[in-house]
Design a protein around this motif. Structure first.
Motif, PDB file in Angstrom:
ATOM      1  N   TYR A 211     -11.738  -1.544   7.558  1.00 37.07           N
ATOM      2  CA  TYR A 211     -11.522  -2.994   7.599  1.00 37.07           C
ATOM      3  C   TYR A 211     -10.077  -3.272   7.240  1.00 37.07           C
ATOM      4  CZ  TYR A 211     -12.648  -7.942   7.335  1.00 37.07           C
ATOM      5  OH  TYR A 211     -12.705  -9.283   7.575  1.00 37.07           O
ATOM      6  N   GLY A 212      -9.455  -4.134   8.036  1.00 38.87           N
ATOM      7  CA  GLY A 212      -8.052  -4.438   7.787  1.00 38.87           C
ATOM      8  C   GLY A 212      -7.708  -5.857   8.170  1.00 38.87           C
ATOM      9  N   GLY A 213      -6.534  -6.252   7.762  1.00 37.52           N
ATOM     10  CA  GLY A 213      -6.066  -7.600   8.061  1.00 37.52           C
ATOM     11  C   GLY A 213      -4.627  -7.766   7.623  1.00 37.52           C
ATOM     12  N   GLY A 214      -4.183  -9.000   7.618  1.00 40.18           N
ATOM     13  CA  GLY A 214      -2.827  -9.254   7.178  1.00 40.18           C
ATOM     14  C   GLY A 214      -2.230 -10.473   7.834  1.00 40.18           C
ATOM     15  N   ASN A 215      -0.960 -10.656   7.545  1.00 34.40           N
ATOM     16  CA  ASN A 215      -0.201 -11.757   8.118  1.00 34.40           C
ATOM     17  C   ASN A 215       1.212 -11.252   8.393  1.00 34.40           C
ATOM     18  OD1 ASN A 215       1.124 -11.815   5.560  1.00 34.40           O
ATOM     19  ND2 ASN A 215      -0.516 -13.144   4.770  1.00 34.40           N
ATOM     20  N   ASP A 216       2.155 -12.174   8.510  1.00 34.58           N
ATOM     21  CA  ASP A 216       3.513 -11.776   8.854  1.00 34.58           C
ATOM     22  C   ASP A 216       4.141 -10.881   7.801  1.00 34.58           C
ATOM     23  OD1 ASP A 216       3.307 -13.201  11.152  1.00 34.58           O
ATOM     24  OD2 ASP A 216       4.374 -14.976  10.415  1.00 34.58           O
ATOM     25  N   ARG A 217       3.707 -10.999   6.546  1.00 33.72           N
ATOM     26  CA  ARG A 217       4.349 -10.239   5.469  1.00 33.72           C
ATOM     27  C   ARG A 217       3.456  -9.151   4.885  1.00 33.72           C
ATOM     28  NH1 ARG A 217       7.405 -13.934   1.198  1.00 33.72           N
ATOM     29  NH2 ARG A 217       8.230 -11.844   0.760  1.00 33.72           N
ATOM     30  N   TRP A 220      -2.915  -4.708   5.458  1.00 35.14           N
ATOM     31  CA  TRP A 220      -3.718  -3.835   4.612  1.00 35.14           C
ATOM     32  C   TRP A 220      -4.863  -3.236   5.433  1.00 35.14           C
ATOM     33  CZ3 TRP A 220      -8.823  -5.278   4.214  1.00 35.14           C
ATOM     34  CH2 TRP A 220      -9.117  -6.607   4.519  1.00 35.14           C
ATOM     35  N   PHE A 221      -5.318  -2.093   4.991  1.00 34.08           N
ATOM     36  CA  PHE A 221      -6.416  -1.404   5.667  1.00 34.08           C
ATOM     37  C   PHE A 221      -7.130  -0.537   4.642  1.00 34.08           C
ATOM     38  CE2 PHE A 221      -7.782   2.527   8.015  1.00 34.08           C
ATOM     39  CZ  PHE A 221      -8.853   1.940   8.682  1.00 34.08           C
ATOM     40  N   VAL A 222      -8.451  -0.658   4.597  1.00 34.46           N
ATOM     41  CA  VAL A 222      -9.265   0.166   3.702  1.00 34.46           C
ATOM     42  C   VAL A 222     -10.404   0.764   4.526  1.00 34.46           C
ATOM     43  CG1 VAL A 222      -8.722  -1.136   1.614  1.00 34.46           C
ATOM     44  CG2 VAL A 222     -10.689  -1.798   3.005  1.00 34.46           C
ATOM     45  N   GLY A 223     -10.929   1.877   4.061  1.00 37.33           N
ATOM     46  CA  GLY A 223     -12.015   2.501   4.806  1.00 37.33           C
ATOM     47  C   GLY A 223     -12.745   3.542   3.995  1.00 37.33           C
ATOM     48  N   ALA A 224     -13.819   4.013   4.571  1.00 37.00           N
ATOM     49  CA  ALA A 224     -14.624   5.059   3.949  1.00 37.00           C
ATOM     50  C   ALA A 224     -15.238   5.905   5.048  1.00 37.00           C
ATOM     51  CB  ALA A 224     -15.715   4.459   3.061  1.00 37.00           C
ATOM     52  N   GLY A 325      -7.155   3.825   1.569  1.00 39.29           N
ATOM     53  CA  GLY A 325      -6.611   2.497   1.803  1.00 39.29           C
ATOM     54  C   GLY A 325      -5.100   2.519   1.764  1.00 39.29           C
ATOM     55  N   GLN A 326      -4.509   1.534   2.415  1.00 40.80           N
ATOM     56  CA  GLN A 326      -3.069   1.384   2.350  1.00 40.80           C
ATOM     57  C   GLN A 326      -2.707  -0.072   2.553  1.00 40.80           C
ATOM     58  OE1 GLN A 326      -0.880   3.353   5.539  1.00 40.80           O
ATOM     59  NE2 GLN A 326      -2.810   3.760   6.594  1.00 40.80           N
ATOM     60  N   VAL A 327      -1.586  -0.441   1.951  1.00 42.91           N
ATOM     61  CA  VAL A 327      -1.101  -1.807   2.050  1.00 42.91           C
ATOM     62  C   VAL A 327       0.408  -1.771   2.247  1.00 42.91           C
ATOM     63  CG1 VAL A 327      -0.910  -1.996  -0.469  1.00 42.91           C
ATOM     64  CG2 VAL A 327      -1.018  -4.068   0.918  1.00 42.91           C
TER      65      VAL A 327
END
Length: 954
Positions: A211-217, A220-224, A325-327
């Protein structure tokens, strides 16, 4: 060497039938259109060209999904350039012992080998940064375990099939595997999968979530990820349930449930090699008899040997759980930062036949409790001989006691491995004189820790005590006299409780890394900008292996090993230039050169410099020619440097064994008696690390090109066609290795080589009782070959669209020259020691797509192999008696997958059904392969693998 006519790349039919590309591999794109600058594996300079100076194979997410595989290791191990990497088909613990490099057997891990140069010579990166080496509880590994990186995290895999030490440092001799992770993800996805082998079991299932998302700045993405694979027993596959099909019990073990006893009777002076008759649980011994006996014993023959194979596993169980996960955050338009983390936990297991006892002066187990301190007392209530059997001093009369205590069950090795990885960094951009530059700073800390629990093994000191004076045994808590004379079922649970411990070994590997890089254009030259990259990297490796205390104390009955601990660090600087020499945009032609250099300062051996030179000539828009010459090196690993004395059991054929061989002058000179017969096909070999090791050095050359003919672009019969051809050559000097043990024996006997003859000792009965095989910088490895590829996309029609992807690797030469200047047995088309180098390896994928439907048919081809029969022409498996060879026929696997995609529900639904090895092809039988009678690093498991996947995006 020229390609044979049947495989000329220009022949389209041949390309479709035999020039096959990996089912997972897409051909390299050759579009000369100007693109945004990106960093491509093999260079630190951001470039716009899709075809760089070096051959890079890109496996996209689509390629991965189409393959039918569910691990990174399966994906890369099926590339045509891949060699013998460890995987879960290797049932390794307990049988392979402790290899010379101090890395342990890596049980449950999976590695990648390129160009057949070994996993240690392949660098594995994740997003361009090194990954920690594996740890499986049996040593300090020197290769990355790809099972620590779940496919759910992967966006694509870039494989550089060229040396790159000047760009990335040590280990990149054979190439680089760079795993690019998913980053720009919007929304979520989940995939469920299940698969099974027909007739074998080995069910696999799991789930991947992200699952991930974000905006212009912010992004993020996390998973299992969860993956579970059940075991498949060797007994379920007929050819794997005998020691080696076609040889009978000749290669079976002399340690049997009934027991084998080789001793001298002090009353008669006769030497016996006898075993109890079937059903003789309390055998009576009558002295003074030969092989025509009237007591409860008979002379031991090959028919009495033990078939250990049914206790093994074809497929080892594995359960893997991963969260990650990473951001990324943009502080402003010029500076950003990232943090990524991963935790992986693996439970795996291996299994071997019940552990044997080998006791006596000829046992060759390097343990005084079984070789020089043992006294089996005449007072032992189970001793049928009426006199002491001893290995002590001049009265020693026990030469070999081999007993397989099936009562204690099989050996089971269970691994619990935890790997964590944390990386953080800053990156940004700036301009100098209107020329864009970028920079990054990275910090990494990663660790892999493992515990291996071994049940079914024995304490040799306690065996000694339980076989000795019953009065002395009675004074020891828990000790009861041990019965090794009465055959299967006579070792009681009370006896087992005293002699059978639970053995726990631990190991760990850690990596600390700091790096800084900058890249941009130094100036504008007439032909274009002068690209530049430079950087600094600091790495620290720490590793340790801690065997169980009974192993350290020398009491372990299994394969002994010593503890290992060590560390080293390295400071490195590098620089790279991309020099445009000529450009004519009107004609679509250009010539440019790349230059790279790296200096590494190691705490263990000092400084080392490497360089690389590359040329790229875009002859026209449709044709690119390129070549590279590179220096490389590989620093010795912690296990290779600091590994202490350990042992592995090699399956060897003693050239002096047998009455016809023992009278050879060479054997007589070694004191081999005329009636000498090798007691056991497995001979214990002692090895260790070497703190005096120097790095391996290498030279690599690649020459090739890619042609995208204009007549095949936008035509009625072809949307696009790309053809590629690359020649490669690698030379490695001062290769870190231990000499091949069989080659040592052969060179001593047949050539009287002093180095070889000094490596082992024999007893006065001819049996090999010492065999040393210590690591050193020995010899040279040379290999060369060709890669050919074809990608053809047909135009969209009313019935859909077809795509063909093909690749072939031809190994024209492979030579490993040992310390004596002689070639070891490995070579193209040869199978030896569970490792093959096929001359031809090919694959072809044909994909049809129409609307939501797609159908992919893949073929994977492995050329014919041959192996030496070691003079054993009497075996049915040795089909070429003139050349003393067993020939392994060429093998072709067919894989089929049907998929349906729809965006009518949620954000997308994908359903895939497939079968790998559609025709149920069995692997060819192999005489020299351990355990299951086939090479598990080269061939699939026997039988079909059916699978189903359902994925949804939301």
């Amino acid at each position: 060497m020229a390609l044979p006519p049947r495989c000329l790349l220009a022949a389209a039919v041949c390309a479709a039938l035999s020039l096959t590309a990996p089912a997972v591999a897409s051909a390299q794109s050759t579009d000369p259109t100007t693109l945004d600058s990106v960093t491509v594996t093999g260079s630190r300079i951001k470039q716009s060209e899709l075809e760089t100076h070096v051959p890079v194979q890109v496996l996209t997410r689509e390629d991965i999904d189409r393959s039918g595989f569910k691990s990174v290791s399966d994906i890369v191990q099926n590339l045509t350039a891949s060699g013998a990497g460890l995987n879960t088909k290797f049932n390794s613990s307990g049988n392979f012992g402790f290899p010379p490099d101090g890395g342990g057997v890596g049980a449950g891990a999976a590695t990648v080998d390129l160009r057949h140069l070994g996993p240690k010579r392949v660098l594995v990166l994740v997003d361009g940064i090194r990954w920690v080496n594996e740890s499986s509880g049996s040593g300090v590994g020197s290769a990355v375990d790809l099972n620590t990186i779940p496919l759910a995290l992967v966006d694509r895999i870039e494989v550089l099939e060229d040396g790159a030490s000047s760009i990335y440092g040590s280990d990149a001799i054979a190439g680089v595997v760079n795993i690019i992770t998913r980053k720009d993800v919007q929304g979520g996805d989940i995939e469920l999968h299940y698969g099974t082998y027909d007739d074998l079991g080995g069910d696999t299932w799991g789930a991947d979530m992200g699952y991930g998302g974000g905006n212009d700045r912010l992004q993020w993405f996390v998973g299992a990820s969860y993956f579970k694979q059940e075991e498949a027993a060797s007994s379920k596959y007929g050819p794997a349930s005998v020691p080696v099909p076609g040889t009978g019990l000749d290669n079976g073990s002399s340690a049997t449930p009934q027991g084998r006893f080789v001793f001298l009777d002090p009353a008669t002076g006769l030497t016996h090699s006898i075993t109890p008759n079937d059903g003789a649980t309390d055998p009576a011994y009558i002295p003074g008899q030969g092989c025509e006996r009237t007591d409860d014993f008979h002379c031991f023959t090959n028919d009495d040997r033990f078939n250990f194979a049914p206790y093994n596993l074809l497929l080892t169980p594995s359960e893997r759980k991963t969260v990650f996960g990473q951001v990324r955050f943009a502080f402003n338009n010029d500076v950003g930062g990232y943090v990524r983390a991963l935790y992986n936990q693996r439970d795996s297991a291996n299994q071997a036949a019940p552990e044997p006892f080998f006791l006596g002066t000829d046992a060759g187990i390097y343990n005084p409790w079984g070789e020089s301190l043992l006294v089996i007392s005449a007072a032992n209530p189970y001793n049928p001989f009426g006199f002491d059997l001893t290995t002590v001093g001049p009265d020693a009369n026990l030469f070999l006691l081999g007993r397989r205590p099936v009562e204690g069950g099989p050996r089971r090795y269970e691994q619990d491995v935890e790997t964590w990885y944390v990386a953080a960094g800053l990156d940004g951009a700036f301009n100098i004189a209107d020329r864009p530059w970028s920079w990054d700073v990275n910090v990494v800390r990663s660790e892999s820790k493992a515990e291996q629990t071994n049940t079914g093994s024995y304490n040799l000191r306690r065996i000694n005590e339980a076989l000795g004076d019953p009065a002395a045994c009675a004074a020891i808590t828990g000790c009861v006299p041990l019965n090794v004379f009465g055959g299967a079922g006579t070792i009681t649970q009370e006896m087992l409780a005293f002699i059978q411990p639970v053995v726990r070994d631990e190991s760990e590997n850690s990596l600390t890394l700091v790096s800084a890089n900058v890249t941009g254009a130094l100036m504008q030259l007439p032909a274009g900008p002068l690209g530049f990259a430079a950087g600094y990297e600091y790495r620290k490796y720490e590793g340790a292996y801690r065997p169980d205390p009974i192993t350290v104390a020398g009491e372990y009955n299994g394969v002994p090993s010593g503890p290992t601990a060590g560390e080293y660090d390295v400071n490195e600087v590098y620089a790279e230039l991309a020099v445009p020499l000529y450009a004519n945009p009107d004609r679509g032609s250009a010539l440019d050169m790349s230059i790279a250099g790296r200096y590494s300062d190691y705490s263990t051996f000092g400084g080392e410099s490497t360089g690389k030179l590359g040329l790229r000539w875009q002859v026209a828009e449709e044709l690119v020619l390129r070549g590279t010459w590179a220096q490389g090196f590989r620093a010795p690993s912690i296990g290779e440097l600091y590994g202490t004395l350990s042992r592995f059991d090699a399956t060897l054929v003693d050239p002096c064994s047998g009455s016809a061989n023992a009278v050879r002058p060479e054997c007589v000179a070694q004191g081999v008696p005329a009636d000498y017969v090798q007691t056991n096909p497995q001979i214990s070999v002692v090895t260790s690390g070497n703190t005096g090791l120097q790095p391996e050095t290498s030279r690599s050359l690649t020459l090739g090109g890619v042609w995208s003919p204009s007549f095949a672009a936008g035509a009625a019969w072809s949307e696009r066609m790309d053809l590629g051809l690359t020649f490669y050559k690698h030379t490695i000097d001062d290769a870190i290795q231990a000499p091949d043990a069989q080659a040592i024996l052969d060179r001593c006997v047949f050539e009287a080589d002093p180095f070889s003859c000094a490596s082992y000792d024999r007893s006065d009965r001819g049996q090999i009782v010492r065999f040393d095989d210590i690591l050193d910088n020995l010899g040279t490895i040379r290999t060369a070959g060709w890669d050919a590829s074809l990608a053809w996309l047909l135009p969209m029609q009313g019935w859909g669209q077809l795509r063909f992807d093909a690749k072939t690797t031809f190994v024209s030469s492979f030579e490993l020259v040992n310390e004596s200047g002689q070639a070891e047995p490995r070579g193209p088309g040869v199978e030896v020691n569970d490792s093959a180098i096929p001359e031809w390896t090919s694959s072809l994928t044909t994909q049809w797509s129409h609307g939501p439907w797609s159908l992919a048919w893949s073929m994977r081809y492995i050329g014919e192999l041959r192996e030496s029969c070691g003079g054993a022409n009497g075996y049915p498996i040795c089909d070429d008696s003139t050349a003393d060879l067993n020939r392994l026929d060429a093998t072709t696997y067919h894989d089929l997958q049907a998929s349906w995609n729809s965006d009518a529900w949620m954000r997308g639904l994908r359903v895939s059904l497939g079968v790998n090895n559609l025709t149920g092809e069995d692997p060819p039988i192999c005489l020299s392969c351990s355990l299951n009678g086939y090479d598990a690093s080269t061939y699939d498991l026997p039988g079909r693998f059916f699978y189903a996947r359902v994925g949804v995006k939301f």
